[in-house]
Enzyme design. Structure first.
Site, mmCIF file in Angstrom:
data_model
loop_
_atom_site.group_PDB
_atom_site.id
_atom_site.type_symbol
_atom_site.label_atom_id
_atom_site.label_comp_id
_atom_site.label_asym_id
_atom_site.label_seq_id
_atom_site.Cartn_x
_atom_site.Cartn_y
_atom_site.Cartn_z
ATOM 1 N N ARG A 74 0.899 -1.255 0.126
ATOM 2 C CA ARG A 74 -0.026 -0.016 -0.014
ATOM 3 C C ARG A 74 0.771 1.327 -0.002
ATOM 4 O O ARG A 74 1.926 1.383 0.893
ATOM 5 C CB ARG A 74 -1.018 0.151 1.281
ATOM 6 C CG ARG A 74 -1.907 1.054 1.389
ATOM 7 C CD ARG A 74 -2.555 1.082 2.705
ATOM 8 N NE ARG A 74 -3.352 2.557 2.828
ATOM 9 C CZ ARG A 74 -4.148 2.833 3.917
ATOM 10 N NH1 ARG A 74 -3.944 2.058 4.927
ATOM 11 N NH2 ARG A 74 -4.911 3.978 3.990
ATOM 12 N N LYS A 128 5.038 -2.052 2.749
ATOM 13 C CA LYS A 128 6.229 -3.216 2.596
ATOM 14 C C LYS A 128 7.511 -2.399 2.786
ATOM 15 O O LYS A 128 8.523 -2.928 2.714
ATOM 16 C CB LYS A 128 6.063 -3.807 1.284
ATOM 17 C CG LYS A 128 4.693 -4.697 1.006
ATOM 18 C CD LYS A 128 4.896 -5.537 -0.061
ATOM 19 C CE LYS A 128 3.511 -6.283 -0.414
ATOM 20 N NZ LYS A 128 3.714 -6.980 -1.708
ATOM 21 N N GLU A 138 15.348 1.419 0.214
ATOM 22 C CA GLU A 138 16.554 0.997 -0.655
ATOM 23 C C GLU A 138 16.269 0.498 -2.286
ATOM 24 O O GLU A 138 16.911 0.322 -3.089
ATOM 25 C CB GLU A 138 17.458 0.238 0.084
ATOM 26 C CG GLU A 138 18.360 0.407 1.122
ATOM 27 C CD GLU A 138 17.592 0.732 2.313
ATOM 28 O OE1 GLU A 138 16.238 0.485 2.398
ATOM 29 O OE2 GLU A 138 18.040 1.387 3.543
#
Length: 217
Positions: free
Chosen positions: A120, A192, A196
């Site tokens: 999301r 999530k 990086e």
């Protein structure tokens, strides 16, 4: 940071809503009397009934009527506390188009496309900027950046931005970002992480593009 903190914040907010409902549990003047957290939503500075959003009251009204200056609540989140599955990681596919000057041996990135599964997305504009920024950083470390050490002294010989090259506007191509995937099933907000992942994979995409551009040269 949102990935690390959102679960605890979500839990704290839920506990805070419960605290407000506890305050008005026996308040005959409150439209929230006897309501449970499943019966309400939070919006517009207050708590409202799910099926009838016009019914509810603000946090300020509740505090004022009961002579309270504030309510506080703590929260915590341990995704594996009950032996459940670990949170899902983010994934991204990167595509790069490069132009290689065979005579001068120069490579320029002409276009980058990224498809990102970060669950999301809380703020799409901010998330897209994060991915674009990571791609620009990756262009620099792939094609421009290099730390040079003086072999006699061991000191860094290119310690200023006049000598250490980073991408300028002319080095940054069109960058297109597409968000795909579904919310994470473990974290309560479904995110999530999007740190990086904005840089990982760019170097490989550029290297593969250069290879395909020069393989038959």
């Amino acid at each position: 940071m949102a990935t690390s903190l959102s679960g605890a914040i979500h839990d704290a907010v839920g506990n805070l809503v419960q605290s407000f409902l506890d305050v008005v549990a026996d308040d005959v003047t409150s439209p929230l009397r006897g309501r449970s957290p499943d019966d309400v939503i939070t919006a517009d500075g207050g708590i409202h009934v799910v099926d009838a959003p016009s019914i509810g009251e603000t946090y300020v009204d509740i505090l004022t009527r009961h002579g309270l200056s504030e309510l506080t609540a703590d929260g915590e989140r341990d995704p594996q506390a009950n032996g459940g599955p670990p949170p899902n990681g983010s994934f991204a596919a990167w595509f790069a188009e490069v132009h290689v000057d065979a005579d001068l041996g120069l490579s320029r990135v002409a276009r980058i496309v990224s498809a990102v599964d970060a669950g999301r997305i809380l703020n799409e504009k901010l998330a897209r900027s994060q991915i674009i920024g990571g791609a620009v950083m990756a262009i620099g470390m792939t094609l421009l950046e290099e730390t040079i050490f003086d072999p006699e002294t061991g000191r860094i010989a290119n310690a200023t931005f006049g000598d250490y090259l980073i991408p300028a506007n002319a080095d940054v191509p069109d960058i297109d970002v597409v968000f795909v995937g579904t919310p994470d099933s473990v974290r309560p907000l479904g995110i999530k992480g999007i740190g990086e992942i904005g840089a990982v994979g760019v170097s490989a995409a550029i290297a593969n593009a250069v290879y395909h551009a020069t393989a038959d040269a």
